[in-house]
Write a protein that holds these residues in place. Structure first.
Motif, mmCIF file in Angstrom:
data_model
loop_
_atom_site.group_PDB
_atom_site.id
_atom_site.type_symbol
_atom_site.label_atom_id
_atom_site.label_comp_id
_atom_site.label_asym_id
_atom_site.label_seq_id
_atom_site.Cartn_x
_atom_site.Cartn_y
_atom_site.Cartn_z
ATOM 1 N N TRP A 28 0.699 -1.271 -0.038
ATOM 2 C CA TRP A 28 -0.027 -0.077 0.076
ATOM 3 C C TRP A 28 0.778 1.269 0.210
ATOM 4 C CZ3 TRP A 28 -4.389 -2.046 -0.806
ATOM 5 C CH2 TRP A 28 -4.914 -3.376 -0.270
ATOM 6 N N ILE A 35 1.107 4.003 -2.939
ATOM 7 C CA ILE A 35 0.600 5.515 -2.574
ATOM 8 C C ILE A 35 1.728 6.473 -3.093
ATOM 9 C CG2 ILE A 35 0.561 7.159 -0.460
ATOM 10 C CD1 ILE A 35 -2.102 6.225 -1.329
ATOM 11 N N ASN A 53 2.005 6.600 -6.779
ATOM 12 C CA ASN A 53 0.660 7.667 -7.154
ATOM 13 C C ASN A 53 0.922 8.796 -6.839
ATOM 14 O OD1 ASN A 53 -2.174 7.586 -8.023
ATOM 15 N ND2 ASN A 53 -2.492 8.271 -5.938
ATOM 16 N N GLY A 113 0.840 9.652 -10.290
ATOM 17 C CA GLY A 113 -0.605 9.282 -10.365
ATOM 18 C C GLY A 113 -1.301 10.663 -11.012
ATOM 19 N N THR A 149 -3.567 12.896 -1.685
ATOM 20 C CA THR A 149 -3.164 11.959 -2.510
ATOM 21 C C THR A 149 -3.267 10.725 -1.644
ATOM 22 O OG1 THR A 149 -1.071 11.984 -1.799
ATOM 23 C CG2 THR A 149 -1.498 12.883 -3.913
ATOM 24 N N SER A 150 -3.109 10.682 -0.189
ATOM 25 C CA SER A 150 -3.470 9.499 0.486
ATOM 26 C C SER A 150 -4.948 9.051 0.710
ATOM 27 C CB SER A 150 -2.942 9.783 1.991
ATOM 28 O OG SER A 150 -1.515 9.511 2.133
ATOM 29 N N HIS A 157 -7.401 10.014 -1.672
ATOM 30 C CA HIS A 157 -8.153 9.628 -2.896
ATOM 31 C C HIS A 157 -7.781 8.405 -3.700
ATOM 32 C CE1 HIS A 157 -5.861 10.210 -6.807
ATOM 33 N NE2 HIS A 157 -4.899 9.899 -5.891
ATOM 34 N N ARG A 158 -7.013 7.653 -3.174
ATOM 35 C CA ARG A 158 -6.971 6.324 -3.487
ATOM 36 C C ARG A 158 -6.852 5.266 -2.115
ATOM 37 N NH1 ARG A 158 -8.093 7.556 -7.553
ATOM 38 N NH2 ARG A 158 -7.378 7.775 -9.723
ATOM 39 N N ASP A 159 -8.208 4.875 -1.678
ATOM 40 C CA ASP A 159 -8.262 4.203 -0.446
ATOM 41 C C ASP A 159 -7.908 2.431 -0.709
ATOM 42 O OD1 ASP A 159 -9.093 3.527 2.109
ATOM 43 O OD2 ASP A 159 -10.775 4.675 2.004
ATOM 44 N N TYR A 160 -7.863 1.945 0.255
ATOM 45 C CA TYR A 160 -7.527 0.396 -0.040
ATOM 46 C C TYR A 160 -8.451 -0.265 -1.081
ATOM 47 C CZ TYR A 160 -4.939 0.787 4.308
ATOM 48 O OH TYR A 160 -3.902 1.417 5.143
ATOM 49 N N PRO A 186 -10.647 -0.111 -4.507
ATOM 50 C CA PRO A 186 -10.630 0.533 -5.696
ATOM 51 C C PRO A 186 -12.258 1.390 -5.920
ATOM 52 C CG PRO A 186 -9.652 -1.245 -6.145
ATOM 53 C CD PRO A 186 -10.121 -1.276 -4.852
ATOM 54 N N TRP A 230 -12.317 4.884 -4.492
ATOM 55 C CA TRP A 230 -11.352 5.869 -5.194
ATOM 56 C C TRP A 230 -12.214 6.999 -5.885
ATOM 57 C CZ3 TRP A 230 -7.376 2.919 -8.473
ATOM 58 C CH2 TRP A 230 -6.612 1.932 -7.760
#
Lengths: 183, 500
Positions: free
Chosen positions: B357, B361, B364, B368, B421-422, B424-427, B429, B432
């Motif tokens: 993870w 991150i 990303n 990203g 950024t941390s 907007h992409r959770d564990y 999808p 997201w």
């Protein structure tokens, strides 16, 4: 709050080094009720005036301990006794997570308390000061004003004036506000 | 050089004669060697009495046209803030950009940004005081004021971020009729309340204690009786007695000693808001030092910005010299490199930890959808300050000014990158999403600058902007003294008394 004295002798110096040298002489001559009014603190003046180290650090210590006790007391009372709650099976008395607030409370009490006490101490822990209107201007600009108050145990007007003159002070004058007002 | 020889300080009139290097007096040192003495901190051959006039002048005369224009602009933005906040309370949080999954948005970014700005003030006043850096005397008053105003700006944001700002008092632990239901002392958000309020109040105390002798100076220059008694009350009747200076100096040293760990603790606790969570990119032990150094970095940039204005518009070039600016540029470059080092360390740890993870991150972050924000951050914070390797650049007013602005842009984006950024992409999808600021986010951000500059302009209007008594203490007495007179310079009261 500050004691003032209507009688005394004033003189001034134009350089901190001269004031420092004079302070040591006043101290050695045995005067007690004297003071230097200066636009900025002079390094070494405490010693030259025969003063002890300020007692403010002790106030800070006591207040810091009070802050620690207050924060620890509040947090333990709330989290352990008054309403204990289970956060993920962790112990109620989770002392590591009480440290940040304990630290902040310590600083809060110690800093604000010391500042306040120092301001009050400057007014109370002092000798009778000259009448404000006589020295205000010079002492916050560029003069290093020597004041010997008539409340000094060994006060003798003529002797004091001669002594301050002998130190090389400028503008030496005897102050007696009441007499001046009468005249 | 003995004390009685002519001082070379008297001949340094302005910035053009300063080199940033010590003055070398050939053969004047011990055993006939060269003596190096630092360049004066105050130029222009100023006397102590000139200092009073030059600095109090701005508080004593009717403000200039430039001040009114600046004040009008600042006030306009403050109006924008007030209007936006009222509308936010009326319409609710729906008008700003936060939503699932990015639930921490511009308010948290702005909060960390402003708190960070505040840190340089305390650093300059406390840490540089303990290190006996005498150049701090020219800038500490304004930097401390900056701290207070930045904390005031920062304080708004957590409160409005609550959503129901009118319940903000629930954050304070007090016996209440709801149980009593207390706050959770295990929460970094509760620590924040204590840290920020302590920081704000201790900074205020530090600033005010420093101000006391100068308020007395303003009082003694005042001619209007009301003004005189107002400043007399504000200075607690300060008369410069050395019996008061003794306690004053002790308390000032203690305040500096307490403010030093405090300033580090505050941003550490702010970073705990992130670091104690389990979000990849936040849950790292580097956060406390990384946040603290970033705060000092952004704060010094803001001090440079403000000092450029003070030098230019308030004629403070003799008190805040190019040497002061160069010293700040050096700190900016050092902290900029530390910040860049922290960015790199984060990447290294993401790889070295082997956490899938964490690795994702960071890839990303840099490559990203928000790579543009990361690029702005990295360029402005880690690359741009490298220009200060050149002495010429460190002493170039415009370069300093532009870099200081860029650094604060970069530091705002640093918080943007961290927060957004941390999240907007959770564990998963399915969690997201993307985040963007709405016009209200922008209005409140710009409005907070309005508040900041309004307060700062009022400060320069009413109070001495340079620590007069401290600056006097670092001047050469041989240059600064005035000729002895038979009587003390009389003030109006004495004159009236003597005539009577």
């Amino acid at each position: 709050m500050t004691p003032t004295s209507n009688k005394g002798v004033l003189g001034h110096f134009c350089e901190p080094a001269d004031a420092l040298a004079a302070a040591a002489k006043v101290r050695d001559a045995g005067w007690k009720h004297f003071d230097f009014l200066t636009p900025f603190p002079i390094h070494g003046m405490e010693e030259a005036m025969g003063q002890k180290r300020s007692w403010i650090p002790w106030v800070t210590l006591v207040l810091a301990l009070c802050g620690i006790l207050f924060a620890q007391g509040l947090q333990n009372y709330v989290m352990v006794f008054d309403w204990p709650m289970n956060f993920g099976g962790k112990p109620h008395a989770a002392w590591p997570s009480y440290i940040p607030i304990t630290f902040e409370a310590m600083v809060f009490w110690a800093a604000l308390g010391s500042a306040l006490v120092a301001i009050v101490a400057g007014k109370i822990d002092t000798i009778p000061q000259p009448p404000p209107m006589l020295v205000k201007t010079g002492a916050t600009v560029d003069r290093f004003v020597l004041w010997i108050s008539a409340t000094d145990p060994k006060w003798n007007a003529a002797e004091a004036e001669a002594f301050v003159k002998s130190l090389g002070a400028h503008g030496v004058r005897l102050v007696d506000v009441k007499e001046e007002a009468d005249a | 050089m003995t004390r009685h020889e002519a001082s070379p300080y008297a001949t340094v009139m302005d910035d053009s004669q300063l080199t940033g290097r010590p003055i070398v007096l050939a053969g004047a040192g011990p055993y006939g060697g060269d003596l190096e003495i630092p360049e004066p901190l105050v130029t222009g051959g100023k006397k102590w009495s000139d200092v009073d006039r030059d600095i109090c002048m701005h508080a004593e005369q009717f403000p200039t046209k430039k001040w009114w224009i600046a004040f009008a602009v600042a006030l306009t933005f403050l109006g924008l803030l007030v209007f936006s906040l009222i509308f936010l309370l009326y319409a609710g949080m729906g008008i700003v950009g936060i939503n699932h999954p990015v639930g921490w948005g511009s308010f948290i970014i702005n909060f960390v940004f402003w708190i960070g700005i505040g840190h340089a003030g305390t650093l300059i006043s406390a840490v540089l005081f303990l290190f006996r850096q005498q150049w701090r005397t020219g800038i500490n008053r304004a930097a401390e004021a900056m701290t207070l105003f930045a904390v005031a700006c920062a304080g708004i944001f957590p409160v409005i971020h609550l959503g129901r700002a009118w319940f903000a008092y629930w954050l304070v632990p007090y016996p209440n009729a709801r149980g009593p239901l207390w706050i959770n002392f295990n929460s970094p958000l509760a620590w924040d309340i204590f840290a920020i309020s302590t920081y704000g109040l201790v900074s205020l105390a530090f600033w005010y204690v420093g101000l006391l002798p100068d308020l007395a100076t303003v009082r003694d220059r005042a001619t209007h009786p009301w003004r005189k008694s107002l400043y007399n009350a504000m200075s607690f009747g300060w008369n410069g007695s050395h019996r008061a200076w003794r306690h004053y100096e002790s308390a000032y040293m203690i305040l500096a000693g307490l403010a030093t760990p405090l300033v580090f603790s505050v941003h550490t606790i702010v970073s705990f808001d992130f670091a104690t969570s389990v979000m990849p990119g936040w849950h790292t032990t580097i956060f406390p030092p990384y946040f603290v150094i970033g705060a000092i970095f952004s704060g010094f940039a803001m001090v440079i910005t403000l000092m450029t204005f003070m030098r230019g518009y308030f004629g403070m070039k003799n008190y805040v010299t190019l040497n002061h600016m160069e010293s700040m540029a050096k700190i900016l470059m050092l902290t900029g490199m530390l910040v860049g080092f922290a960015y790199s360390t984060e990447f290294f740890m993401a790889w070295y930890s082997g956490s899938e993870w964490e690795g994702f991150i960071f890839k990303n972050r840099a490559f990203g959808p928000y790579s543009w924000a990361y690029a702005i951050m990295f360029t402005c914070n880690a690359i741009v300050p490298q220009i200060f390797w050149w002495k010429k650049m460190r002493r170039h007013t415009w370069v300093l000014f532009v870099v200081s602005i860029l650094v604060n842009v970069g530091m705002w984006f640093e918080r943007y990158v961290i927060v957004v950024t941390s999240l907007h992409r959770d564990y998963l999808p399915s969690s997201w999403g993307m985040y963007s600021l709405t016009r209200w986010d922008f209005a409140i951000l710009l409005g907070s600058f309005g508040l900041f500059f309004t307060l700062f302009l009022l400060f320069v209007r009413f109070l001495p902007v340079v620590a007069i008594s401290e600056v006097k203490g670092v001047m050469d007495p041989k240059v600064a003294r005035s000729a002895p007179t038979d009587a003390l310079p009389a003030n109006a009261a004495v004159a009236a008394h003597q005539e009577a």
